[in-house]
Design an enzyme around this catalytic site. Structure first.
Site, mmCIF file in Angstrom:
data_model
loop_
_atom_site.group_PDB
_atom_site.id
_atom_site.type_symbol
_atom_site.label_atom_id
_atom_site.label_comp_id
_atom_site.label_asym_id
_atom_site.label_seq_id
_atom_site.Cartn_x
_atom_site.Cartn_y
_atom_site.Cartn_z
ATOM 1 N N ASP A 150 0.818 -1.210 0.000
ATOM 2 C CA ASP A 150 0.000 0.000 0.000
ATOM 3 C C ASP A 150 0.860 1.272 0.000
ATOM 4 O O ASP A 150 2.092 1.210 0.076
ATOM 5 C CB ASP A 150 -0.962 -0.052 1.196
ATOM 6 C CG ASP A 150 -2.348 0.461 0.855
ATOM 7 O OD1 ASP A 150 -2.461 1.304 -0.051
ATOM 8 O OD2 ASP A 150 -3.318 0.036 1.510
ATOM 9 N N TRP A 183 -3.053 3.500 -6.056
ATOM 10 C CA TRP A 183 -4.267 4.246 -6.408
ATOM 11 C C TRP A 183 -4.076 5.140 -7.635
ATOM 12 O O TRP A 183 -4.665 6.225 -7.721
ATOM 13 C CB TRP A 183 -4.752 5.082 -5.205
ATOM 14 C CG TRP A 183 -4.475 4.480 -3.852
ATOM 15 C CD1 TRP A 183 -4.711 3.192 -3.467
ATOM 16 C CD2 TRP A 183 -3.904 5.127 -2.708
ATOM 17 N NE1 TRP A 183 -4.332 3.002 -2.168
ATOM 18 C CE2 TRP A 183 -3.841 4.170 -1.663
ATOM 19 C CE3 TRP A 183 -3.459 6.428 -2.467
ATOM 20 C CZ2 TRP A 183 -3.322 4.474 -0.403
ATOM 21 C CZ3 TRP A 183 -2.961 6.729 -1.200
ATOM 22 C CH2 TRP A 183 -2.887 5.768 -0.189
ATOM 23 N N ASP A 201 -10.204 3.411 -3.451
ATOM 24 C CA ASP A 201 -10.867 2.221 -2.902
ATOM 25 C C ASP A 201 -12.299 2.078 -3.411
ATOM 26 O O ASP A 201 -13.051 3.047 -3.491
ATOM 27 C CB ASP A 201 -10.928 2.302 -1.366
ATOM 28 C CG ASP A 201 -9.551 2.222 -0.736
ATOM 29 O OD1 ASP A 201 -8.546 2.294 -1.470
ATOM 30 O OD2 ASP A 201 -9.477 2.100 0.497
HETATM 31 C C1 GLA Z 1 -5.974 1.410 1.450
HETATM 32 C C2 GLA Z 1 -6.133 0.421 0.298
HETATM 33 C C3 GLA Z 1 -7.278 -0.545 0.596
HETATM 34 C C4 GLA Z 1 -7.026 -1.254 1.923
HETATM 35 C C5 GLA Z 1 -6.780 -0.239 3.024
HETATM 36 C C6 GLA Z 1 -6.309 -0.900 4.312
HETATM 37 O O1 GLA Z 1 -7.083 2.262 1.575
HETATM 38 O O2 GLA Z 1 -6.354 1.100 -0.901
HETATM 39 O O3 GLA Z 1 -7.439 -1.475 -0.454
HETATM 40 O O4 GLA Z 1 -5.910 -2.107 1.777
HETATM 41 O O5 GLA Z 1 -5.788 0.706 2.667
HETATM 42 O O6 GLA Z 1 -6.052 0.029 5.320
#
Ligand code: GLA
Length: 615
Positions: A150, A183, A201
Site C-alpha cells: 500500500d 491508487w 478504494d
Molecule cells: C488502502 C487500500 C485498501 C485497503 C486499506 C487498508 O485504503 O487502498 O485497499 O488495503 O488501505 O487500510
C-alpha cells in the site's frame, strides 16, 4: 551514444529494469479480507474462509489466493529485533502456520504491507520503508504467495519505494505476486508489479452514497476503463477487489460488476463473506464462461468501443487473432432497453459469426449481421463471439495490444494526442492512431503476420513548437527514419515493409534538442496483413531466421557449419548458449523472464545479431 541508440536503451531499460516475476500470467484470482472485515481479522476467520473456498467451488473455479489485508500485525508491528510479527492474540500460531494450512488445502496465502512508515490503519512500525529486503525475506520464510503493498504514510519516493520492494521480492527466494496499491497508473508499474491499483478504494455502492458519484463501482469502472495500455500477460490493471455479494448491489448490478471486471482482465479478488454467500452470488463468482473471459491467455484488457448516452459496448479480444471476442452490452440507464452489437463493429465477416451467451453458458449458433438483446437497468449482456475477419477491414495499430511503452510525458494517447485532444497534424484530423511525447518507444508483437506499416507522422497541431525524429524498428533493425520534423508542419505519410517482423518498435526521439512540445503522432497508423500464409523472410538476415514460439527457439540457417548461438539479456548477461551443428535448431528457452533479448550467431557479433521479444 547517438540519439537513436540512447532512446532505445532508455526505453528498454526503463521497461524491463525489474522484470516482474512470472508468477501470474493471467489475472490473479482469490479473496481479500478488507471489503467485508476491514481490520477485524484473525486466524480462525481466515481458516474458515480457506475451508469454505476449498469446498464451495471457488478454489475449483480458480480462486486460490486468500489475502490478509491491513491489521494482521501486532501493535506495535515489530519485535525487538525489528522483525514484523502477527498479532499474537488474533493470530496465535503466527503467519507461517496459516500459510501451511492454506497450502495443505490447495490454496495460497497473501499478505499486506506498506511502502511508508505505517500501513493505512496507522499500525505503529508496520511500514516497510527501509526494511524491504528483511520484510520480503520474512514473508518468503513464512510461505507467503502474494504481497499487496500500500501507499500510506510515505517517507520515500513512490517509484523508488515500489521498485525496492519489487526487487526485494524477486530476491527473496520465493515466487510471490506483487500487487502495487498506489491508487493510480504510472508507466513504470507494469515492469515492477504483477498488478497495480488504478483507482481509489471501491465500496459496495453502485454510484456512491445517495447516488453521488464517489467511491463506488462505476467510479472504479470508469477510472480503470481508459488505463488499458499497459495490461498484458503477467501485468494487470486493477480496479480493486470485488463487491459481488457484499450487500448493497442488486442481482443485475452484481452480474454487471463481475462481467465488466472480466472484460477488463481485472484481478478477480472476491471481497464478500464467502462463508455465508448465497447461491446466486456464488453462481456469479464461479461462472466458468465469465471467468474464462477474464483469464484468457492473451491478457488483453477490454475497451469500451461505443458509448451512446447510458448505453455502452465493451469488447475484449480473446486470443491474439482478433477474430474471437467477449462482447458486453452495458445499460447504465434506469430502465431495460434493447441493445445491439453489429459484427461490422468487430471487423468480422457478418455471415461468419457464432455466438455464446456467457451468463447462460449456452451456444446460440451462427447469427448473421448483428445481435439484439434486452438488457436490464444496470445490467450487462455478455457474449463470446467468434468469426472470420472481414478481409476489407483496416487493422489499426491503436486497436491492438501493446507489448511495452515508454513515453516521456503523460501516458501514451490511444486515438488521441498525448495531451488528450483529437489527433491532428497540420490541418488534418484523425480518429485512429497513437499520441506520444518524445522520447517514446511503443512495442507491438506482429508475430510475422503483416506486410506493411503505414502512418502519417508529425507533431500534433496542439503545439506549434517541438522537433522530433520518427523511427520504425523491426526486430531491432531500423526500417525507417524520418528527417527532423517540426511543430506546425503538415503530416508526412510513410509506408514501411514489415514482412517477417516479429516485434515492431515505434520510436520518437527528441531530435537531440530536448523534448518540450515533442507531441509526435503516429496518426492513422495501420498494418496490412500478410497476403499469404507463408512467412516472408527476415530482411535483416539473409542467411538465418529465428522464431520464438511456445517457449522454444526455432532457428534455420543456410550453413551447417558449427558455430555458437548466444542469447544475452538487456544487461548484456549471457543467459543461454548453444552449439549449432545442422541447418535447423530447436531448443527450449523456457525459464527466461519476459523481456527483450539479443541472439548472436558466431563470435563476430555486429552483423549477425538480432533482438527478440519473449512474452
Ligand atoms: C488502502 C487500500 C485498501 C485497503 C486499506 C487498508 O485504503 O487502498 O485497499 O488495503 O488501505 O487500510
Amino acid at each position: 551514444m547517438n540519439t537513436t541508440s540512447r532512446t532505445i536503451a532508455i526505453g528498454l531499460f526503463a521497461a524491463f529494469s525489474v522484470p516482474a516475476q512470472k508468477v501470474t500470467m493471467t489475472p490473479p484470482m482469490g479473496w481479500n479480507s478488507w471489503n467485508t472485515f476491514y481490520g477485524n481479522i484473525s486466524e480462525s476467520l481466515i481458516k474458515g474462509i480457506i475451508d469454505v473456498m476449498g469446498t464451495n467451488g471457488m478454489r475449483a473455479a480458480g480462486y486460490v489466493y486468500v489475502n490478509l489485508d491491513d491489521n494482521w500485525m501486532a501493535n506495535p508491528a515489530r519485535d525487538g529485533a525489528g522483525n514484523l510479527r502477527a498479532d499474537p492474540t488474533r493470530f496465535p500460531n503466527g503467519i507461517k502456520s496459516l500459510a501451511d494450512y492454506a497450502h495443505s488445502k490447495g490454496m495460497k496465502l497473501g499478505i499486506y504491507g506498506d511502502r511508508g512508515s505505517m500501513t493505512c490503519m496507522n499500525v505503529p512500525q508496520s511500514g516497510s520503508y527501509g526494511k524491504e529486503a528483511a520484510d520480503a525475506k520474512m514473508f518468503a520464510s513464512w510461505g507467503i504467495d502474494y504481497v499487496k503493498y500500500d501507499n500510506c504514510n510515505p517517507v520515500g519516493q513512490m517509484q523508488s519505494d515500489y521498485t525496492t520492494m519489487g526487487k526485494a521480492i524477486a530476491n527473496s527466494g520465493r515466487p510471490m505476486v506483487f500487487s502495487v496499491c498506489a491508487w493510480q497508473t504510472q508507466e513504470w508499474m507494469p515492469a515492477v508489479g504483477n498488478l497495480w491499483r488504478s483507482t481509489d478504494d471501491i465500496t459496495s455502492e453502485w454510484l456512491g452514497v445517495n447516488n453521488v458519484y464517489g467511491r463506488a463501482i462505476m467510479t472504479n469502472l470508469d477510472g480503470n476503463s481508459d488505463k488499458f495500455i499497459f495490461t498484458r500477460p503477467g501485468a494487470f490493471s486493477d480496479p480493486d477487489m470485488l463487491e459481488v455479494g457484499t450487500g448493497k448491489l442488486t442481482l443485475d448490478e452484481n452480474k454487471a460488476h463481475f462481467g465488466l471486471w472480466a472484460l477488463m482482465a481485472a484481478p478477480l479478488i472476491a471481497g464478500n463473506d464467502v462463508r455465508s454467500v448465497n447461491a446466486t452470488n456464488l453462481a456469479i463468482l464461479t461462472n466458468s464462461d465469465v471467468i474464462s473471459i477474464d483469464q484468457d491467455s492473451a491478457g488483453i484488457q477490454g475497451r469500451r468501443i461505443l458509448k451512446n448516452g447510458d448505453f455502452e459496448t465493451w469488447v475484449k479480444p480473446l486470443g491474439t487473432e482478433y477474430n474471437s471476442f467477449a462482447v458486453g452490452l452495458f445499460n447504465r440507464s434506469g430502465s431495460a432497453s434493447n441493445m445491439t452489437i453489429k459484427w461490422s463493429d468487430l471487423q468480422l465477416d457478418p455471415t461468419s459469426v457464432t455466438v455464446r451467451d456467457a451468463w447462460a453458458k449456452k451456444d446460440l449458433g451462427n447469427i448473421k449481421d448483428a445481435h439484439t438483446v434486452s438488457v436490464p437497468s444496470h445490467g450487462l449482456a455478455l457474449f463470446k463471439v467468434k468469426g472470420t475477419r472481414d478481409p476489407s477491414a483496416t487493422t489499426w495499430v491503436s486497436d491492438r495490444q501493446i507489448h511495452s511503452i515508454t513515453n516521456a510525458w503523460k501516458l501514451l494517447g490511444v486515438d488521441k494526442s498525448v495531451a488528450g485532444n483529437a489527433l491532428k497534424i497540420g490541418s488534418k484530423t484523425y480518429t485512429k492512431g497513437l499520441g506520444t511525447n518524445s522520447p517514446s518507444t511503443t512495442v507491438l508483437a506482429l508475430r510475422k503476420k503483416f506486410d506493411k506499416f503505414q502512418s502519417d507522422i508529425g507533431i500534433d497541431a496542439e503545439t506549434s513548437a517541438g522537433s522530433v525524429v520518427f523511427q520504425v524498428f523491426g526486430d531491432g533493425k531500423k526500417l525507417y527514419e524520418s528527417p527532423v520534423m517540426k511543430g506546425g508542419a503538415a503530416p508526412v505519410a510513410i509506408d514501411v515493409s514489415v514482412a517477417g517482423v516479429d516485434s515492431l518498435s515505434l520510436i520518437v526521439t527528441d531530435a537531440g534538442d530536448g523534448n518540450t512540445n515533442d507531441h509526435g503522432d503516429w496518426a492513422g497508423a495501420k498494418l496490412t496483413p500478410a497476403t499469404s500464409g507463408v512467412t516472408a523472410p527476415v530482411r535483416s538476415l539473409q542467411d538465418w531466421q529465428a522464431t520464438v514460439r511456445g517457449g522454444r527457439l526455432l532457428l534455420d540457417r543456410a550453413s551447417s557449419a558449427t558455430e555458437v548461438l548466444r542469447i544475452h539479456d538487456l544487461q548484456g548477461r549471457e543467459v543461454l548458449s548453444h552449439r549449432l551443428t545442422g541447418t535447423h535448431t530447436d531448443i527450449a528457452v523456457r525459464g527466461l523472464a519476459r523481456g527483450i533479448y539479443s541472439i548472436r550467431l558466431g563470435e563476430s557479433t555486429a552483423s549477425r545479431s538480432k533482438t527478440f521479444l519473449l512474452d
